[in-house]
Each structure stands twice: as C-alpha cells, then as structure tokens.
Design a protein around this motif. Structure first.
Motif, PDB file in Angstrom:
ATOM      1  N   SER A  29       0.393   2.044  21.651  1.00  0.00           N
ATOM      2  CA  SER A  29       1.086   2.442  22.880  1.00  0.00           C
ATOM      3  C   SER A  29       0.146   3.138  23.857  1.00  0.00           C
ATOM      4  N   ARG A  30      -1.025   3.548  23.373  1.00  0.00           N
ATOM      5  CA  ARG A  30      -1.964   4.260  24.251  1.00  0.00           C
ATOM      6  C   ARG A  30      -3.111   3.378  24.708  1.00  0.00           C
ATOM      7  N   MET A  31      -3.085   2.131  24.281  1.00  0.00           N
ATOM      8  CA  MET A  31      -4.170   1.222  24.665  1.00  0.00           C
ATOM      9  C   MET A  31      -3.888   0.597  26.029  1.00  0.00           C
ATOM     10  N   SER A  38       9.457  -1.673  19.918  1.00  0.00           N
ATOM     11  CA  SER A  38      10.805  -2.231  19.824  1.00  0.00           C
ATOM     12  C   SER A  38      10.967  -3.465  20.702  1.00  0.00           C
ATOM     13  N   VAL A  39      11.442  -4.531  20.083  1.00  0.00           N
ATOM     14  CA  VAL A  39      11.850  -5.718  20.828  1.00  0.00           C
ATOM     15  C   VAL A  39      13.274  -6.045  20.399  1.00  0.00           C
ATOM     16  N   PRO A  40      14.254  -5.704  21.242  1.00  0.00           N
ATOM     17  CA  PRO A  40      15.645  -5.957  20.861  1.00  0.00           C
ATOM     18  C   PRO A  40      15.848  -7.425  20.485  1.00  0.00           C
ATOM     19  N   ARG A  69       4.934  -6.381  23.685  1.00  0.00           N
ATOM     20  CA  ARG A  69       5.953  -5.346  23.886  1.00  0.00           C
ATOM     21  C   ARG A  69       6.190  -4.557  22.593  1.00  0.00           C
ATOM     22  N   TYR A  70       6.190  -5.289  21.502  1.00  0.00           N
ATOM     23  CA  TYR A  70       6.368  -4.640  20.197  1.00  0.00           C
ATOM     24  C   TYR A  70       5.241  -3.640  19.951  1.00  0.00           C
ATOM     25  N   MET A  92       3.693   1.252  10.622  1.00  0.00           N
ATOM     26  CA  MET A  92       3.570   0.520  11.890  1.00  0.00           C
ATOM     27  C   MET A  92       4.045   1.409  13.043  1.00  0.00           C
ATOM     28  N   ALA A  93       5.063   2.244  12.786  1.00  0.00           N
ATOM     29  CA  ALA A  93       5.510   3.184  13.821  1.00  0.00           C
ATOM     30  C   ALA A  93       4.392   4.168  14.145  1.00  0.00           C
ATOM     31  N   GLU A  94       3.654   4.587  13.122  1.00  0.00           N
ATOM     32  CA  GLU A  94       2.522   5.495  13.363  1.00  0.00           C
ATOM     33  C   GLU A  94       1.456   4.797  14.199  1.00  0.00           C
ATOM     34  N   ALA A  95       1.201   3.526  13.875  1.00  0.00           N
ATOM     35  CA  ALA A  95       0.183   2.780  14.619  1.00  0.00           C
ATOM     36  C   ALA A  95       0.601   2.626  16.084  1.00  0.00           C
ATOM     37  N   VAL A  96       1.894   2.372  16.307  1.00  0.00           N
ATOM     38  CA  VAL A  96       2.385   2.253  17.687  1.00  0.00           C
ATOM     39  C   VAL A  96       2.266   3.599  18.398  1.00  0.00           C
TER      40      VAL A  96
END
Lengths: 549, 468
Positions: free
Chosen positions: B274-276, B254-256, B248-249, B265-269
């Motif tokens: 997120s597109r995989m 984000s994992v609350p 999920r991360y 890491m935000a760039e990687a996501v």
C-alpha cells in the motif's frame, strides 16, 4: 504477579472485589496489573454474546417494541435481577413515584454495560457544588479538578469518542482530548441541530464508548443500532472487556458466587466475605482489602443483609444512610411527527443531545434536564401505528415508510435531589433463591424535579412548534433510566454519609464502595463514566494503601 | 582439507571486514537514502523487524527487532537492524550488509535462519543494496537495545548447517531482462522475485523446504494459513482477476467480490504494497498475471466464484433448536456480513459469497480468519475484524464451535465441505506469524543434514586415520 490462593473451596487474595461490572472490573484490571492478587466474586453467570443476540432476535414483536432489554439476558435462578415481561417482582416498589423506578440491570460477569447506550458524559464542575451554588442537594467532598484526571483515564479505558471542538463539549473543562473525535452525525442529528440550536437548546454530540475506527482489539461500530439490548459485534465498550483484560493480568473471577455475609474484626476492619456457590455451599474469602461494587441496589442490599454483631444496622451503616438517597434520572418521552424527514436510526442508539437546559440559575428552583434525540429506528413504532390505522398493502408500506422517516422520539432526563426518604430496605416477605431478603424501594420524585418536568414540557412544546409537529405527545408516567445512584452516598462527614471522596467507607478502613452508589448529585447525565472515574480513583487509593501496608 | 579451507575462508572474510571503511565515514546522497527507504518498504523489512505494539506494552522501536515468532520449540526473535554499533548493524560495512541481505550471513559469520527471505533478496541489484544500506545507516534511528536472543534447543540451534542448504538452494545470479517483454513486465518481475518475495510464501516447497522451481507461486502452507495459488490459472489460480483487480488488492487489501487480505498478506499490504508507487504495484500485477498457470485437477471452479446470497433467517427463527453453526453465524457474523452474507453495499464489509477465503479449495484461511480475525491498515484506514480465538472481545469460541461455524459458512457460501474440530485444534496452535512452520521444518531438515554431515566427516576421518 500474585495469585489468589484456594484452600478447600475458600480463597485468599490481596484484594477481594464483589461485583464484576464496569467499576469492579476496572479496579480488578488496575490492581492485578500492579501485581496484586485479585479475586472477583460475581453473583451472576458468564454470558456468551451470541446467545443474547439470538435471544433478542427471537423475541416477539411486542417485547422488542416494548424495549425488553432485561429479557434476553440469561439469569442465575439464585441471583435474579428485575424482569418486566412478565414482572418477577424481585424489587417491590412503593411511594408516590415507585412505578417510575423500574430499573433494569444485569447480574452477570461484566455487569449492566452489556446493555447500555455507552453514553459517557461527565458531570459539570458545578454539579459537584449544588448546595453551595444553588442551595439545593448536596456538595461533593471532592472538586471537579480532583475528579478530572480520573475522567480522562476512564475515557481512555473505555475507548470514548467525543467532540474535540470545545464549543460542543459539555463540560469543556478537560485536560486531554477524547481518545477519538466524535462519532459522525446522521441526518437526524444534523437537521435537529440546525432547527433547535438557534434557540439555545445546544444539541451536541454525545460522548460515547465506541468508535468508528478499531480501538485496541475492538472493531469499529458498523451502526447496528441495537446497542441496547446488546452490541452484536463488541464495538461498544462492555464491562466484560475489562474483566477479560483483568483476567489476562491474573485476576480470578468466580461467577455465580453470591456474597451474603461480611466478617469484621475488633477494629471494624473487614476480614472476610462469605459466598454461596451454585450448590448453595458457603465459602469464605479472606483478604487485605475489600471492594463492593454491585451497583446502587445490590451494594446497599448486601451491606444491610450482612449486618453483624458489631454493625447491627448493616455494614458501613453507622450514619443510617445505607440504602437512602436512591437516585435515577427519572425520565419521560416526547414523540411527534416532524415536518421534514429525520430518519432516526442511523448509527448508534444515542448520538446527540440538547444540553442547553443542563445548567443555569434556575437550578436553585427547579431541576435541570437534558433532551436526547433518541436515535433508535422508528420502524417498530411506525409499524404498530400503521397497523392500528387498519392499513393494508401498499398503503401500509407507504405509511410505515413515512412514519419511520418523520417520526421523532425525545428522551428527557430530570435531576432529582438526594432524599433520605427515597430508600432501599430489605423485604420481610420475599426471598431470593438462596433465601436472602429481596430489596424493597420507596421512591418519590420530589417537588424540585416535578417543577423541572413542567418547565421541560414548555421547552418541548416550543421544539414541537419549530418542527410543526403532528401527533405531539408528552408522556406523563415517569420511566426509569437505569442510572441508579445513591444508596451509599459520599460526603464530608461520617454523620450523614457512607463513604469519603475516595469511596472508602467511614466505618471500615479497608472497605471500599465505589460506583454509582456513592454519587451525591445526579446531574442530568448518564452516570457510568462518573462511576468508572470514581472506581479508578478508588483503585489508586487502594493501591497506595497496599503499598503502605 | 575441507575444514582448513573453510577456516581460511572465514579468516579471509574477517580480515576483509576489518579492513573495510567504517560506515559513519561514508557519505550518501539524499536521493540514495530516499531510494533506500523505498526499497525497505518494497522489501517489507518492517513487517518483521519492527515489533507491533500491543495495548499497554512499550514499543521496542522502528527496526529494533524483538518480534517474537512463537514456535513449539521456543520464540524466534527478529534482530535489531538499526545502525546501533553495539546492538544493531552499525558496524556493518556495505559488503557485510550485502552478504547478510543476499546470502543470509551475519557479520560474525553465523548464518541466519531463512525466516529472513534472503533467497529472494539474493537477486537484488547492487544499486538497490547500496540504497538500502544508505537508508539504514543514515535515516534509521539507532536504538541501543538488544533484541532478545533466539535460543532454540539442539539441534535447531546449530546455524552452521544452513551453509549447506544455502549452497544447494540459494541462487544469487541476477535477473536478466527479458527483451521480449515490456519494461513494465520486467520491472514487475524484478519486484516480485526480489523485494516482494512472493515465492517465499506462495511457492510450494520441496523435501528440503526449498522453494519449488517446477510450479512456482502455486500455493503453500503458512502455519494455520495457506498462501493461495497466484498463478494465472483461471480455476486454481487468479487467472479470473483483472490486472486492475490484482493491483487494487495489493494496494488496498480488498477487492469486493474477489477477496480480502488477512494474516501475513494483510501485513504485507499494510507495511509494503500500500506504500509503494502505483506504477510499481501495477508492474507487479502485470507480471503476476502472466505467471504460468498451475492447475490442481481437483479444483472445479475459482475460489471467488462460489456461493450466492443466502436465505436461512426465516427457517432459523422458526426453529427452537437450530443447528449450532447457523445460530453462531446469526449471533456473531450476521450483524456485519449480513444475514444473507452479502456484506455491506459499499464493500467495506466483504460478502461471504464471492469471497476467496470462503471459496478456497482448502478451508485453512476461513478457519484462521475466524480464529485470528483481520487486521490491516492502509493509509489512515484501519480494517479490523475481531477474531474469535482466545481473549476475543466479542466472544471466544471453542474448537467445536468454530468447526460448526466454518462448516456452516463453507456449506452456505462456499464449496460445501465440512471443517472438523481437529482441524481447528491444529490451526489454533499455529502461530499467527506462521513463517515459523517453515523455520521449524527447515531446522528439522537441517538437523538431519548436520547429522549426515557429522557421519560423513567421521567416515572420512576414520578412513584418513587408516591411511596415515
């Protein structure tokens, strides 16, 4: 990029702008971006957002409940703005409706859009032709079509969300969609629309300078609901955003620098303005072009203060119209308890508004109005009332909850007509920290808007019935809405107007007075977007002048 | 002798390149191209090679490079990898392309700086390389504009010394499948070790800036940020995260109650995870969850486990001279994160207790996030926490103010240590795209290697002269 040059505390720039609010800042941003050297002189201090947020949170219950939006903002003792808790009497008000002209505005870097609801309305095309259409007020020297592209640019600059459904637009005359679609409605907006729209009140989304998604470096609105007195997260457009953008392009901002004197040459071109610093030492700024954008009170005040030998009645005042035609959307409130939960307070402070009564043939006889569903949490009002009822314990809690859910507050704006007798003059007795005369304002609503008030009351009573209203109440005292206009009115002729359609002064070829002061017809909608559009239009005109020189 | 053999090799390589078929003549199947698009996403090529567009700037174009990595030595620019023959990789044969991706050697023979994660890409399968080539040559639009040239001062401008480093540290041996593990685990390992290049940031580095083989993925500094320990250790690593939480991360950032992705890491996501395919993200989680635990004995509890809902509001309101940190928290943070630090009930705005950034043993990421904010997009959902560094639209804070604020947050919601003004000053000069630290350090080491090499060569020449 040209830089402002300084010499012994004096300055020289291509463009000298007095006032760093939304209008001055947008002009500075554009002209600095074009490579001109830009100096901005601001009378007030530079603010830190966190200080203002904390000042507000530390306020007493009474000041918060009483909407003391001026109080949290630190002021320079040398350049005060009005305060009402307690009153500082910076402006002395007179006339039949003087008490209804208690304006709030901020003298600080970034200006009054630090505390606003960010409502970004456009005038209707017909608002610019009041005289020729309805036989009242004045026509603008420019048409809506000329202003429209500048509305688009102002919306882009301020990051406006608005309804992209034409049926919900007021007006729907647009050449581009909003930068983002409307802010989603809360329960109150939805319920209200269902109840009132079948009766022609046309509750529509308010276009507003914030978004529910990030915009450039601005975060998404997270619904703190205290847009006034301050957005705590910078999601709402503030003039300071444009100030900072201008600074990144090389504009130079001097805070706590109070302009008081203007030099003109034999052709009546402005050659310099003089300012006092915090040590009351005077400095001079020379330039090619001068812009005074200090709002509709401080701009005419400065023009009158700066009277010189060649312009004995004040700068730009050969028409004797400087300081006249003072306008605001004089307003009042209607409150009641609805027969169903409304839950005001979700989302931004102003989210929907009835524009049905905004226009019609009746405008030849009486004022239009707009009715805002004032989306401010009712908890303060509910608590005050529940305490006054003498309740305690669980009964108190239950009553606060009930009132917070069912309470309704409508904020109504009227359209006064420009009246030369509604006039700002210089006080003969009161002086500010620099010894400069404070402003006096005489204000009378006028029969046209007074009749509009009566008609609005009939509409409100009808709306109250639709909700089986309890405790239905309409205020009789007028309140100011801080939409200050007039003072350097725009027109076709130098005989009865101060500026032309580009906000250039008729008397001084290189002096521009853009913003609310130039607006010749108030409409019933918040004036900021129109001010910003006029500012950008003036910036284009200045840019052409500088290129030609 | 060594020199001449090098030149012979170079000549051979050049001849080989000239003889190779021109890419335009090659035909690729739609399936290959689509696979290549996916490989490019999984490898996160766009993160560096597509320069982000700032308001008012003209976009340079997809894969056209020009992303400036600002360093104290000058800007390092990512290259144009569109199939433009003149400015991009249009003239590359597949073999040359493979050599650039796997070995970090340009078509002209010059080595790349290891800002390009070729030590990870070295182990890519031939099929993935082929697909990637097919995608770049056919589906990426050629953009005929030169990315700005990187001009680092001497000795950092000498790329040749990278060859020595490559010989020492780049292992191009392919990954052998582990038959004892599931296909999912093996897929996850391949993705993590090659395209995902997790170790580029998350593995500590040795003296020569090579990735550690002894404690892989146990954390490494990354400019002003710190890529945390992501081994399976329950205290120092992410052993307390479920596989679902890891997945999920990666796919949402984000994992609350655990953590949120910021910085690189935000760039990687945003651009990659997120597109995989969900199955591939799940496979990565499956593998990452099994990475051998590495414990730092100074860690006493997991980063996400610190803190609780706080209550300082009442005391603050009664205090005419409150501590600066709490006042700044109330004025600038509480409107979103809540006066108690609870965040929003739906987790859209993270809590500050039970937050890995706040609870990490090092405060780097907390300071960095205050300075630079968070900027992450997943699908059409853009998450932006404004930064409070220079030109903040909310408020620009001084180093001292950020130190006070970060200390307040660490002491109220985290491990309780203090952040110094100096620490913030150092973080502020760190680039937001902070692979730069790696590059600069590598360059310094390389400079030393080069000097040593010259000395060695002179010594040889001198001794050779004597014998001649």
């Amino acid at each position: 990029m040209n830089q402002v040059s300084f010499n012994n505390g004096d300055a020289d720039a291509d463009v000298v702008i007095v006032g760093s609010g939304v209008v001055g800042a947008l002009i500075a941003d554009q002209l600095a971006g074009e490579g001109h050297s830009v100096l901005v002189l601001e009378a007030g201090p530079r603010l830190d957002r966190a200080d203002v947020v904390e000042n507000w949170r530390n306020f007493s219950f009474e000041r918060r409940a009483g909407n003391d939006f001026q109080g949290p903002y630190p002021q320079s003792p040398l350049a005060t703005a009005p305060l009402y808790w307690p009153a500082n009497d910076y402006i002395e008000l007179s006339g039949p409706d003087g008490k209804g002209f208690k304006q709030g505005y901020i003298r600080a870097v970034g200006g009054t859009t630090w505390h606003w609801a960010a409502s970004c309305w456009r005038h209707l095309p017909v608002d610019l032709k009041m005289k020729s259409t309805y036989g009242v007020g004045r026509d603008w020297p420019i048409g809506y079509d000329e202003l429209e592209p500048y509305y688009c640019r102002a919306e882009e600059a301020m990051g406006v969300s608005g309804p992209n459904d034409p049926a919900q637009q007021s007006p729907s005359d647009r050449s581009k969609p909003y930068p983002a679609d409307m802010i989603p409605w809360g329960n109150g907006d939805e319920v209200f629309a269902q109840v009132v729209n079948p009766h022609g009140y046309n509750l529509v989304p308010i276009p507003q300078g914030r978004m529910v998604k990030p915009w450039q470096d601005r975060p998404a609105c997270c619904g703190n609901n205290n847009c006034q007195p301050i957005c705590p997260i910078g999601a709402m457009y503030n003039g300071i955003h444009s100030v900072e953008a201008a600074e990144r392009k090389g504009a130079h901002i001097l805070a706590e620098s109070v302009v008081y004197k203007i030099d003109t040459d034999e052709n009546n071109r402005v050659i310099a303005v003089h300012w006092y610093d915090t040590n009351k030492v005077s400095h001079k700024a020379t330039g090619k072009t001068f812009v005074i954008a200090c709002n509709s009170i401080e701009t005419p005040r400065l023009l009158l203060l700066a009277a010189n030998e060649r312009n004995p009645n004040g700068i730009a005042n050969s028409s004797d119209q400087v300081g006249r035609n003072m306008l605001d959307h004089s307003g009042f409130h209607c409150t009641f308890l609805a027969d169903r939960p409304i839950w005001l307070g979700r989302g931004p402070a102003q989210s929907s508004c009835m524009v049905g009564p905004r226009d019609g043939p009746f405008r030849s006889e009486y004022s239009a109005n707009k009715i805002i569903l004032n989306n401010i949490s009712q908890i303060h009002t509910a608590t005050k009332k529940a305490l006054a009822m003498g309740l305690v314990g669980e009964e108190l809690d239950t009553e606060i909850r009930r009132r917070a859910a069912y309470g309704v507050d409508l904020s109504i704006s009227l359209e006064p007509l420009p009246d030369p007798n509604n006039r700002l003059t210089l006080s003969k007795t009161r002086r500010d920290g620099h010894g400069l005369a404070c402003p006096d304002i005489r204000y009378e609503l006028g029969a046209y808007a007074r009749k509009g008030y009566d008609k609005a009351c009939e509409q409100l009573e009808h709306i109250g019935k639709l909700f089986n209203a309890e405790e239905f109440h309409i205020t009789t005292d007028l309140n100011a809405n801080n939409h200050i206009m007039g003072g350097v009115i725009m027109g076709a002729s130098s005989k009865d107007s101060v500026v032309d359609g580009n906000c250039r002064s008729f008397d001084h070829a290189n002096l521009w007075l853009p913003g609310g002061g130039a607006i010749p017809s108030a409409s019933v909608v918040n004036s900021t977007l129109t001010m910003a559009a006029l500012g950008i239009k003036a910036a284009d005109a200045i840019s052409r002048e500088l290129a030609a020189a | 002798m060594r020199k001449s053999s090098f030149f012979a090799f170079a000549a051979l390589a050049l001849g080989f390149a000239n003889a190779d078929a021109q890419p335009s003549a090659q035909k690729f199947s739609a399936k290959e191209i689509e696979q290549g698009r996916y490989v490019a996403i999984a490898g996160d090529c766009a993160a560096c090679h597509t320069a982000p567009v700032h308001p008012g700037e003209k976009p340079s174009g997809e894969m056209a490079g020009g992303y400036p990595i600002n360093s104290p030595l000058g800007a390092i620019y990512s290259s144009n990898i569109t199939p433009s023959s003149r400015y991009g990789i249009g003239a590359y044969s597949e073999a040359e392309f493979a050599r650039a991706v796997r070995s970090g050697i340009r078509r002209d023979g010059a080595p790349l700086y290891p800002a390009m994660p070729y030590p990870s890409y070295a182990k890519l399968t031939d099929a993935d390389i082929h697909a990637l080539y097919a995608y770049f040559m056919t589906a990426v639009k050629p953009i005929d504009s030169a990315a700005p040239t990187t001009n680092l001062p001497f000795p950092f401008n000498i790329r040749t010394s990278m060859r020595i480093w490559n010989a020492m540290f780049v292992d191009e041996q392919k990954i052998a499948a582990d038959p004892a593990r599931s296909a999912q685990w093996n897929r996850g390992r391949y993705l993590s070790e090659t395209l995902g290049h997790c170790s580029t940031c998350h593995s500590p580095r040795g003296l020569m800036m090579q990735e550690s083989k002894s404690a892989p993925l146990s954390g490494g500094p990354l400019g002003s940020w710190f890529a945390p320990n992501i081994t399976s250790d329950k205290v120092s690593g992410i052993g307390g995260w479920s596989r679902e939480e890891i997945a999920r991360y990666l796919s949402t950032g984000s994992v609350p109650g655990k953590g949120q992705a910021a910085g690189e890491m935000a760039e990687a996501v945003t651009h990659s995870f997120s597109r995989m395919n969900p199955a591939d993200v799940q496979a990565i989680a499956e593998y990452i969850a099994t990475v051998p635990a590495v414990r730092d004995d100074s860690d006493k509890q997991a980063a996400y486990s610190f803190g609780h809902s706080a209550n300082f509001e009442t005391a603050l309101r009664g205090d005419s001279k409150p501590a600066l940190g709490s006042k700044l928290y109330s004025g600038l943070c509480a409107a979103c994160h809540g006066r108690n630090g609870d965040g929003s009930p739906d987790g859209t705005i993270p809590s500050l207790h039970h937050n890995s950034t706040v609870g990490a043993s090092r405060s780097d990421n907390l300071v960095s996030v205050i300075l630079h904010g968070v900027d992450r997009t997943v699908g059409d959902r853009h998450v932006l926490m404004p930064g409070f560094g220079e030109a903040s639209f909310v408020q620009s804070l001084t180093n001292a103010q950020i130190a006070d604020l970060a200390t307040f947050v660490r002491q109220t919601f985290g491990p309780g240590d203090s952040v110094t003004e100096k620490q913030v000053a150092v973080a502020r000069t760190g680039s937001s795209f902070s692979i730069i630290l790696l590059v600069v350090r590598s360059a310094m080491v390389l400079g030393a290697l080069l000097l040593a090499g010259i000395a060695f060569w002179r010594l040889r020449r001198t001794s050779g002269g004597k014998t001649a």
